[in-house]
Motif scaffolding. Structure first.
Motif, PDB file in Angstrom:
ATOM      1  N   ASN A 145      -0.791  44.294  30.322  1.00 16.02           N
ATOM      2  CA  ASN A 145       0.248  43.853  31.262  1.00 16.02           C
ATOM      3  C   ASN A 145       1.107  42.685  30.770  1.00 16.02           C
ATOM      4  OD1 ASN A 145       1.139  45.013  33.642  1.00 16.02           O
ATOM      5  ND2 ASN A 145      -0.705  44.479  34.777  1.00 16.02           N
ATOM      6  N   PRO A 146       0.511  41.632  30.203  1.00 16.76           N
ATOM      7  CA  PRO A 146       1.332  40.477  29.794  1.00 16.76           C
ATOM      8  C   PRO A 146       2.443  40.831  28.804  1.00 16.76           C
ATOM      9  CG  PRO A 146      -1.001  39.884  29.796  1.00 16.76           C
ATOM     10  CD  PRO A 146      -0.934  41.372  30.017  1.00 16.76           C
ATOM     11  N   ALA A 147       2.232  41.890  28.022  1.00 22.99           N
ATOM     12  CA  ALA A 147       3.237  42.256  27.017  1.00 22.99           C
ATOM     13  C   ALA A 147       4.519  42.768  27.655  1.00 22.99           C
ATOM     14  CB  ALA A 147       2.662  43.316  26.069  1.00 22.99           C
ATOM     15  N   PHE A 148       4.453  43.182  28.928  1.00 29.14           N
ATOM     16  CA  PHE A 148       5.623  43.780  29.558  1.00 29.14           C
ATOM     17  C   PHE A 148       6.183  42.949  30.710  1.00 29.14           C
ATOM     18  CE2 PHE A 148       3.511  47.261  27.366  1.00 29.14           C
ATOM     19  CZ  PHE A 148       4.582  47.879  26.759  1.00 29.14           C
ATOM     20  N   HIS A 149       5.755  41.674  30.792  1.00 27.99           N
ATOM     21  CA  HIS A 149       6.365  40.779  31.771  1.00 27.99           C
ATOM     22  C   HIS A 149       7.828  40.556  31.400  1.00 27.99           C
ATOM     23  CE1 HIS A 149       2.234  38.889  33.015  1.00 27.99           C
ATOM     24  NE2 HIS A 149       2.428  40.089  33.529  1.00 27.99           N
ATOM     25  N   LEU A 150       8.662  40.317  32.403  1.00 27.79           N
ATOM     26  CA  LEU A 150      10.103  40.210  32.165  1.00 27.79           C
ATOM     27  C   LEU A 150      10.463  39.118  31.167  1.00 27.79           C
ATOM     28  CD1 LEU A 150      11.855  40.881  35.598  1.00 27.79           C
ATOM     29  CD2 LEU A 150      11.986  42.237  33.496  1.00 27.79           C
ATOM     30  N   GLU A 151       9.726  37.988  31.217  1.00 26.07           N
ATOM     31  CA  GLU A 151      10.079  36.914  30.271  1.00 26.07           C
ATOM     32  C   GLU A 151       9.795  37.331  28.835  1.00 26.07           C
ATOM     33  OE1 GLU A 151       5.890  35.817  31.799  1.00 26.07           O
ATOM     34  OE2 GLU A 151       7.755  36.661  32.606  1.00 26.07           O
ATOM     35  N   LYS A 152       8.762  38.180  28.642  1.00 26.46           N
ATOM     36  CA  LYS A 152       8.474  38.692  27.295  1.00 26.46           C
ATOM     37  C   LYS A 152       9.562  39.675  26.869  1.00 26.46           C
ATOM     38  CE  LYS A 152       4.436  36.624  26.913  1.00 26.46           C
ATOM     39  NZ  LYS A 152       4.218  35.504  25.983  1.00 26.46           N
ATOM     40  N   LEU A 153       9.992  40.507  27.816  1.00 27.83           N
ATOM     41  CA  LEU A 153      11.044  41.477  27.502  1.00 27.83           C
ATOM     42  C   LEU A 153      12.355  40.759  27.190  1.00 27.83           C
ATOM     43  CD1 LEU A 153      10.361  44.261  30.182  1.00 27.83           C
ATOM     44  CD2 LEU A 153       9.646  44.193  27.796  1.00 27.83           C
ATOM     45  N   LYS A 154      12.594  39.653  27.859  1.00 25.73           N
ATOM     46  CA  LYS A 154      13.805  38.875  27.573  1.00 25.73           C
ATOM     47  C   LYS A 154      13.795  38.397  26.124  1.00 25.73           C
ATOM     48  CE  LYS A 154      16.627  35.069  29.315  1.00 25.73           C
ATOM     49  NZ  LYS A 154      16.805  34.050  30.390  1.00 25.73           N
ATOM     50  N   ASN A 155      12.624  37.976  25.643  1.00 28.11           N
ATOM     51  CA  ASN A 155      12.511  37.529  24.258  1.00 28.11           C
ATOM     52  C   ASN A 155      12.739  38.673  23.268  1.00 28.11           C
ATOM     53  OD1 ASN A 155      11.872  34.940  25.120  1.00 28.11           O
ATOM     54  ND2 ASN A 155       9.655  35.304  25.060  1.00 28.11           N
ATOM     55  N   MET A 156      12.445  39.913  23.720  1.00 29.22           N
ATOM     56  CA  MET A 156      12.600  41.081  22.850  1.00 29.22           C
ATOM     57  C   MET A 156      14.030  41.617  22.840  1.00 29.22           C
ATOM     58  SD  MET A 156       9.115  43.167  23.819  1.00 29.22           S
ATOM     59  CE  MET A 156       7.518  42.333  23.812  1.00 29.22           C
TER      60      MET A 156
END
Length: 518
Positions: A157-168
């Motif tokens: 789950n943590p890999a797909f949090h919005l803040e992680k997606l923003k970094n991607m």
């Protein structure tokens, strides 16, 4: 005398074992299917009568072969081509119908209330045990049940949090910009070019998942993608035949090739994971990509439980999740993008509306992550493409004990089919324009478009909804925005309309489109 008695005893035991084995075979191929058929018919369900061992598989395979033998005229009503047998069964017998997957009956479920119940009760309606050969494609999170599913979901789950997606999102932009540069270099002096955009979109989404999942480029992961694609095609062939226990051990051409592919994939991914684990433990590796976040989350889970070996993911678990990253992460977005370009080529007014919105929000500048949420028209278009051309056209579940579903009682062992392609095109649920392209139906969001019913599930629904849906939608918005900023496009006269399910819904003959530089 003793030898004679021993021989008699051995003979009796052999006969008993043979009779027991024969009974199990007869029960599997005939008695049990006929009993299940009577039970389903007594509840008002209809379908073909059971045929020994193969059920409907021979007829279904024949119709699939016929459907993919030639392209069709351009239409959004693609169910007769991509799901021919089930489409015919529902047309002939109505929505309350069933088909035979060999000796196993599969009930078609198109009622939103029943769909909601199936998606919600994840422990009653589970994923069917896949043919062991199909499991070679990937057996990660989407295929687990119970505690293992819950544990993996928590770790990933943590890999797909919005803040992680923003970094991607920077990786999304870089990969798409690389493709844009290639297209612009190919444009003629007249400012246009005819391209099969499908392989370019596959390369793009492969590059994105390579960089965001593993921090590498597509070139480094090219072999893994090629192997996954071949494995998917072989897996589809095995689905169209009855699985006989033990068959996977026979040295058939398909069996041998699928095992060869799996070994090469396992070795490649094992090397990537081991190298990353060592680097993370030594403090010298990035943890902002999917693999890094997953491994870090897994380490924390294990440490919280005192390094219990039975907690968290082992190496094989991580390998399977990486296979899912590679396959699902690339396939879902590439097919969404290709069908969006094909459909917008046929509906230039919607293409123009989308471009106007993109230019209003971003101008000719780089599409920023925060601005993507302001793309209302683009989002409506993507939802409508997902409705008409869902990446996965059908989901299946099985009940392992007698289970109530609405007014039905499903005996143990019965499967249920959740045909997204039929539900998404149902006039009773979507209105008389159900088979038309009308993004305006999503103007006030999915809930308003579906009237709160479970009638739209391109990424699944409920607790098991696809964990990567936001990743896919953000990537699709970014890519479509950049294409619209630079090009207008139309279908080439050489385009052949031929949607074909190879795990996901793909263009059989590619997508030949004429790009015009703006």
């Amino acid at each position: 005398m003793e030898i004679s008695l021993l021989r008699i005893a051995v003979s009796i035991v052999s006969i008993v074992l043979l009779i027991t084995w024969a009974w199990k075979v007869v029960n599997w191929v005939w008695l049990r299917p006929k009993k299940l058929e009577r039970c389903l018919r007594e509840q008002g369900l209809n379908g073909n009568s059971y045929r020994l061992l193969f059920g409907d598989l021979k007829e279904s395979s024949k119709m699939i072969s016929q459907a993919k033998s030639k392209p069709i005229n351009f239409t959004l009503d693609i169910a007769p081509r991509v799901f021919p047998f089930v489409h015919q069964v529902v047309s002939n017998y109505g929505k309350n119908s069933f088909i035979w997957m060999g000796p196993t009956p599969r009930v078609n479920i198109l009622n939103p209330e029943q769909l909601k119940e199936i998606f919600s009760k994840i422990y009653d309606f589970q994923k069917p045990n896949a043919n062991p050969l199909i499991k070679l494609l990937a057996t990660g999170l989407p295929n687990y049940e119970g505690e293992k599913w819950a544990t993996h979901r928590k770790i990933i789950n943590p890999a797909f949090h919005l803040e992680k997606l923003k970094n991607m999102s920077a990786a999304f932009y870089q990969c798409c910009n690389d493709m844009m540069c290639k297209w612009e270099s190919l444009v003629s002096e007249e400012g246009s070019i005819e391209l099969d955009v499908w392989p370019y979109l596959q390369t793009l989404t492969s590059d994105v998942i390579s960089r965001t999942a593993f921090g590498s480029s597509y070139d480094e992961g090219r072999r893994i993608f090629e192997l996954q694609r071949e494995q998917a095609e072989l897996a589809m062939k095995t689905v169209q035949s009855v699985y006989i226990p033990g068959w996977r051990f026979l040295p058939t051409k398909i069996n041998k090739r699928m095992k060869e592919i799996d070994k090469e994939l396992q070795d490649s991914l094992k090397g990537i994971i081991n190298k990353r684990e060592k680097a993370i433990k030594s403090g010298g590796a990035r943890t902002d990509d999917l693999l890094g976040i997953l491994l870090e989350s897994n380490f924390k889970e294990i440490e919280e439980h005192g390094n219990d070996k039975n907690v968290g993911m082992n190496l094989q678990d991580v390998i399977e999740e990486c296979k899912i990253f590679y396959f699902a992460g690339q396939e879902t977005t590439s097919v969404l993008l290709v069908w969006t370009m094909v459909i917008l080529s046929r509906y230039p007014s919607w293409q123009a509306r989308a471009r106007e919105e993109v230019l209003h929000v971003f101008g000719k500048n780089k599409p920023e992550f925060d601005g993507l949420s302001h793309l209302k028209v683009v989002t409506m278009i993507l939802y409508e493409v997902l409705r008409l051309y869902p990446p996965v056209i059908v989901l299946t579940r099985i009940v392992h004990e007698e289970t109530k579903l609405g007014n039905l009682i499903l005996p143990a062992g019965v499967q249920v089919s959740l045909p997204a392609i039929l539900v998404h095109h149902d006039r009773e649920l979507w209105g008389d324009d159900a088979k038309d392209f009308n993004p305006d139906r999503f103007a006030e969001g999915v809930s308003k478009a579906t009237r709160g019913q479970v009638s739209f599930f391109p990424f699944g629904w409920g607790p098991r909804i696809c964990i990567g849906q936001h990743f896919s939608m953000i990537e699709a918005k970014m890519v479509l925005s950049m294409i619209l900023q630079r090009f207008s496009f139309e279908l080439s006269s050489s385009y052949a309309h031929a949607p074909l399910p190879i795990i996901t819904l793909q263009p059989q003959y590619g997508a030949h489109i004429i790009l015009h530089k703006l």
